[in-house]
Scaffold this motif. Structure first.
Motif, mmCIF file in Angstrom:
data_model
loop_
_atom_site.group_PDB
_atom_site.id
_atom_site.type_symbol
_atom_site.label_atom_id
_atom_site.label_comp_id
_atom_site.label_asym_id
_atom_site.label_seq_id
_atom_site.Cartn_x
_atom_site.Cartn_y
_atom_site.Cartn_z
ATOM 1 N N ILE A 353 0.837 -1.208 0.000
ATOM 2 C CA ILE A 353 0.000 0.000 0.000
ATOM 3 C C ILE A 353 0.865 1.249 0.000
ATOM 4 O O ILE A 353 0.594 2.221 -0.724
ATOM 5 C CB ILE A 353 -0.945 -0.014 1.221
ATOM 6 N N LEU A 354 1.923 1.220 0.799
ATOM 7 C CA LEU A 354 2.831 2.364 0.858
ATOM 8 C C LEU A 354 3.470 2.637 -0.500
ATOM 9 O O LEU A 354 3.506 3.782 -0.965
ATOM 10 C CB LEU A 354 3.919 2.104 1.902
ATOM 11 N N ILE A 355 3.959 1.593 -1.133
ATOM 12 C CA ILE A 355 4.597 1.756 -2.447
ATOM 13 C C ILE A 355 3.587 2.276 -3.469
ATOM 14 O O ILE A 355 3.896 3.166 -4.273
ATOM 15 C CB ILE A 355 5.210 0.417 -2.910
ATOM 16 N N TYR A 356 2.373 1.746 -3.422
ATOM 17 C CA TYR A 356 1.338 2.200 -4.360
ATOM 18 C C TYR A 356 1.024 3.676 -4.155
ATOM 19 O O TYR A 356 0.967 4.457 -5.112
ATOM 20 C CB TYR A 356 0.067 1.362 -4.185
ATOM 21 N N LEU A 357 0.825 4.086 -2.903
ATOM 22 C CA LEU A 357 0.466 5.475 -2.623
ATOM 23 C C LEU A 357 1.588 6.439 -3.001
ATOM 24 O O LEU A 357 1.334 7.544 -3.498
ATOM 25 C CB LEU A 357 0.120 5.639 -1.139
ATOM 26 N N LEU A 358 2.837 6.022 -2.775
ATOM 27 C CA LEU A 358 3.967 6.902 -3.056
ATOM 28 C C LEU A 358 4.261 7.023 -4.543
ATOM 29 O O LEU A 358 4.499 8.115 -5.059
ATOM 30 C CB LEU A 358 5.218 6.395 -2.331
ATOM 31 N N PHE A 359 4.262 5.884 -5.241
ATOM 32 C CA PHE A 359 4.787 5.860 -6.603
ATOM 33 C C PHE A 359 3.722 5.814 -7.692
ATOM 34 O O PHE A 359 4.017 6.085 -8.855
ATOM 35 C CB PHE A 359 5.736 4.660 -6.771
ATOM 36 N N PHE A 360 2.505 5.464 -7.349
ATOM 37 C CA PHE A 360 1.479 5.326 -8.380
ATOM 38 C C PHE A 360 0.257 6.214 -8.139
ATOM 39 O O PHE A 360 -0.344 6.697 -9.094
ATOM 40 C CB PHE A 360 1.018 3.860 -8.480
ATOM 41 N N ALA A 361 -0.106 6.429 -6.876
ATOM 42 C CA ALA A 361 -1.288 7.237 -6.581
ATOM 43 C C ALA A 361 -0.963 8.718 -6.430
ATOM 44 O O ALA A 361 -1.870 9.535 -6.237
ATOM 45 C CB ALA A 361 -1.978 6.727 -5.316
ATOM 46 N N ASN A 362 0.331 9.062 -6.477
ATOM 47 C CA ASN A 362 0.778 10.457 -6.382
ATOM 48 C C ASN A 362 0.295 11.147 -5.103
ATOM 49 O O ASN A 362 -0.018 12.336 -5.103
ATOM 50 C CB ASN A 362 0.307 11.268 -7.602
ATOM 51 N N ARG A 363 0.222 10.400 -4.011
ATOM 52 C CA ARG A 363 -0.136 11.002 -2.728
ATOM 53 C C ARG A 363 1.091 11.671 -2.120
ATOM 54 O O ARG A 363 2.221 11.303 -2.413
ATOM 55 C CB ARG A 363 -0.660 9.919 -1.769
ATOM 56 N N THR A 364 0.857 12.662 -1.283
ATOM 57 C CA THR A 364 1.980 13.284 -0.592
ATOM 58 C C THR A 364 2.629 12.259 0.333
ATOM 59 O O THR A 364 1.977 11.287 0.768
ATOM 60 C CB THR A 364 1.520 14.479 0.244
ATOM 61 N N ALA A 365 3.914 12.471 0.642
ATOM 62 C CA ALA A 365 4.639 11.509 1.464
ATOM 63 C C ALA A 365 3.989 11.359 2.838
ATOM 64 O O ALA A 365 3.846 10.243 3.354
ATOM 65 C CB ALA A 365 6.093 11.937 1.602
ATOM 66 N N GLY A 366 3.587 12.470 3.450
ATOM 67 C CA GLY A 366 2.970 12.399 4.761
ATOM 68 C C GLY A 366 1.665 11.622 4.747
ATOM 69 O O GLY A 366 1.408 10.794 5.623
ATOM 70 N N SER A 367 0.840 11.876 3.729
ATOM 71 C CA SER A 367 -0.435 11.167 3.610
ATOM 72 C C SER A 367 -0.207 9.677 3.356
ATOM 73 O O SER A 367 -0.888 8.825 3.949
ATOM 74 C CB SER A 367 -1.256 11.778 2.478
ATOM 75 N N ALA A 368 0.756 9.353 2.487
ATOM 76 C CA ALA A 368 1.050 7.941 2.198
ATOM 77 C C ALA A 368 1.531 7.224 3.450
ATOM 78 O O ALA A 368 1.109 6.092 3.737
ATOM 79 C CB ALA A 368 2.111 7.852 1.098
ATOM 80 N N GLY A 369 2.402 7.877 4.220
ATOM 81 C CA GLY A 369 2.883 7.266 5.447
ATOM 82 C C GLY A 369 1.785 7.055 6.462
ATOM 83 O O GLY A 369 1.719 6.013 7.130
#
Length: 639
Positions: A353-369
């Motif tokens: 989920i973390l990898i998806y949010l960071l690299f594919f969903a273009n979420r901010t780092a704080g939100s992804a974490g």
């Protein structure tokens, strides 16, 4: 320390840690916005800095006697009141900053001293002394220097208010990133390790490399890389993993100081491994104004080369000692032992989920974490109803432990912001950059050596993130001025700030590993230099060959990667003195020179020269890979 003092300090710690987590998570989720409330970011930063400072100042570890416990408690609460006042009154206070009224000066001085005392308790005296030296220099020495060296003259009142309340000092972008971006990843890493999810990586490491030559050390290297990827702390990695890996390597035949050195180098490199990396990577993304995923992608090949260098050293040393594979597995520490091994794979879901949010969903780092941390809690709570209470306790303990780690990084970011504030306000940073350019004479090689030396000097006892923040201000601009790409310049100072933790005279990670192994810190530090020799070549390689940062065509990247791997292999061969046979000293010297030649810019050598270097490099590596012929002994012949 009396039981009453311990009880009070423990309750204060509990309240503060819970408050810190709630404030940060509430800000990221924009809870105030749901109620129509909007605040300045500086109000949040004042509140979290005050909470973090008070957590450190009221920690029961510092109150060994009732008197000291009382003093720490009063100091901590006084500092918190000062920061809380600023958090509430910041919109009106910022209008008074220019005139520096006495009340603001006193308030600013209290805040600065509170942060410095917290930093001293966390990391030692270096940061407070550095700030004091800079303040004294800027007030009494710098303004009186000749033209070309002179710094801006400042009054004490102006400096106090600026450092404590300005957005370019204590409330800088550095503190913003630490509190909003890095904190959720710290929570994620702590929860993953607390729930036993890291054991998945250790199992994978054992299956991948455990059966090969030097298997115990290779399992340790891969396991430490995985653990470091989610912890982001070299010392925490050494302490957690080293207690298992160092004895395992010693049982296999490695000398204890060599085993400790291998663990120290392996733990240090975890700060460079995507997708999480360390706090410095998030700072780099903000300073370069680029997405974090671009920084993580650029770090892929450097991190692989770091561990390739260490793997070669481990393999060469194992061949020298004739250490084979093993069936041992590196069990990373876990607080939760109820989950059967067959269900541990589920902890890979939050990582995905973390990898998806960071690299594919273009979420901010704080939100992804944040959402990844929430997902790992949800995954951990899945299980038999009878275990739900125990699992909730795991979550509670993990969150409280992560809050302590968050306060550490916030204090470090606050102290670094104070130092950067002095450097920028007085013009010292600009003067240092100019002098570095003058000393180097515009030569990139000399500038790289100066920067590496400065990195190691500043890294004497300071965590990587602190070293990087200072070097990003002092050294990176000079490298960029000479034509080095910004991402390469910042990655270079980050890398050398990182390896300062294994470089004598004060090698924090090596010293921690030596403590775990119960061996000499100095012996371990120099063994770290030996087994980690190849890693020092990597930053030079990606500066001279930016293709290693994925800035080039596939062919250019493959060529740069091949040249660098040959260089690492040769330098490791020269350091260890053995591959499949002992290497004579003259050959080791030639191998070292060829290693440097392999990372020179392509433009520095004609095509014929590059071909000659490649041919000689391959010849030495091929010769070293063939076992030497041994003459049978007379006893053997008679038999």
């Amino acid at each position: 320390m009396s039981s009453v003092s311990v009880n009070i300090a423990s309750k204060v710690q509990l309240v503060l840690r819970v408050a810190l987590i709630l404030v940060i998570f509430g800000w990221i989720l924009d809870i105030p916005g749901y109620f129509g409330k909007y605040y300045y970011t500086e109000q949040l930063l004042a509140l979290v800095a005050g909470l973090a400072a008070t957590i450190t100042l009221t920690d029961p570890r510092w109150g060994r006697t009732p008197a000291r416990a009382t003093i720490s408690l009063v100091l901590g609460l006084t500092v918190f009141i000062a920061f809380g006042y600023v958090s509430v009154r910041y919109p009106s206070l910022q209008l008074e900053l220019a005139s520096a009224p006495p009340g603001a000066v006193a308030l600013g001085l209290l805040m600065v001293l509170g942060i410095l005392e917290a930093a001293r308790r966390q990391t030692g005296i270096f940061l407070p002394l550095l700030l004091l030296a800079l303040v004294l220099f800027s007030m009494f020495i710098g303004p009186k220097l000749p033209d070309g060296f002179q710094t801006r003259e400042l009054s004490f009142s102006r400096l106090s208010v600026y450092l404590a309340l300005d957005t370019n000092a204590l409330f800088s972008k550095i503190l913003d990133i630490a509190a909003i971006t890095v904190a959720p990843f710290i929570v994620f890493g702590f929860l993953l390790n607390a729930f036993g999810g890291s054991a998945v990586f250790s199992d994978l490491a054992a299956k991948l490399v455990g059966k090969y030559t030097g298997g115990p050390a290779k399992v340790s290297v891969v396991g430490s890389a995985a653990f470091g990827m989610v912890s982001g702390s070299a010392v925490a990695n050494v302490v957690a993993v080293g207690s298992v890996s160092i004895p395992m390597m010693a049982r296999a035949g490695y000398a204890r100081h060599v085993a400790a050195a291998i663990e120290a180098v392996a733990s240090t490199g975890g700060q460079l491994v995507p997708p999480i990396m360390g706090a410095s990577a998030f700072l780099m993304a903000e300073l370069l104004e680029m997405p974090y995923r671009d920084v993580a992608l650029a770090a892929i090949l450097p991190s692989l080369l770091f561990y390739a260098a260490l793997m070669l050293a481990v393999d060469f040393e194992a061949r020298r000692l004739k250490i084979g594979g093993t069936s041992d597995r590196l069990e990373l520490p876990a607080q939760n032992s109820d989950a059967p091994d067959k269900h541990r794979w589920r902890y890979l879901i939050p990582v995905g989920i973390l990898i998806y949010l960071l690299f594919f969903a273009n979420r901010t780092a704080g939100s992804a974490g944040l959402w990844s941390a929430i997902s790992i809690i949800a995954v951990h709570l899945i299980g038999p109803p009878a275990q739900i209470w125990h699992r909730l306790q795991d979550v509670w303990k993990g969150l409280l432990q992560s809050a302590a780690a968050i306060s550490d990084i916030i204090i470090l970011a606050s102290a670094a912001g104070l130092i950067i504030g002095v450097l920028n306000l007085t013009g010292i940073a600009f003067q240092i950059t100019l002098q570095m350019l003058a000393i180097s004479g515009g030569d990139v090689g000399i500038m790289l050596l100066l920067t590496a030396g400065l990195s190691i000097l500043l890294g004497l006892g300071m965590p990587t993130v602190g070293v990087y923040v200072l070097l990003a201000t002092l050294a990176a601009p000079a490298l960029i001025e000479l034509g080095i790409q910004p991402i390469a310049a910042h990655m270079y100072v980050l890398y050398f700030g990182m390896v300062s933790m294994i470089t004598p005279p004060i090698a924090i990670a090596s010293f921690a590993a030596a403590t775990v192994a119960a061996v000499s810190p100095w012996r371990t530090s120099f063994a770290s230099l030996k087994v980690g020799a190849g890693v020092y070549l990597v930053p030079v390689a990606f500066v001279t060959q930016p293709e290693l940062l994925l800035d080039g065509t596939l062919l250019e990247t493959a060529t740069a990667l091949t040249r660098t791997l040959m260089g690492i292999g040769l330098l490791t061969l020269a350091a260890i003195g053995h591959m499949s046979r002992p290497i004579p000293l003259p050959v080791r010297i030639i191998a070292g020179l060829l290693a440097v030649a392999n990372v020179l810019p392509v433009s520095a050598l004609p095509q014929l020269g590059m071909a000659a270097v490649a041919a000689c490099s391959l010849a030495i590596l091929a010769w070293a890979a063939v076992p030497a012929r041994t003459t049978p002994s007379l006893k053997h012949e008679n038999t």
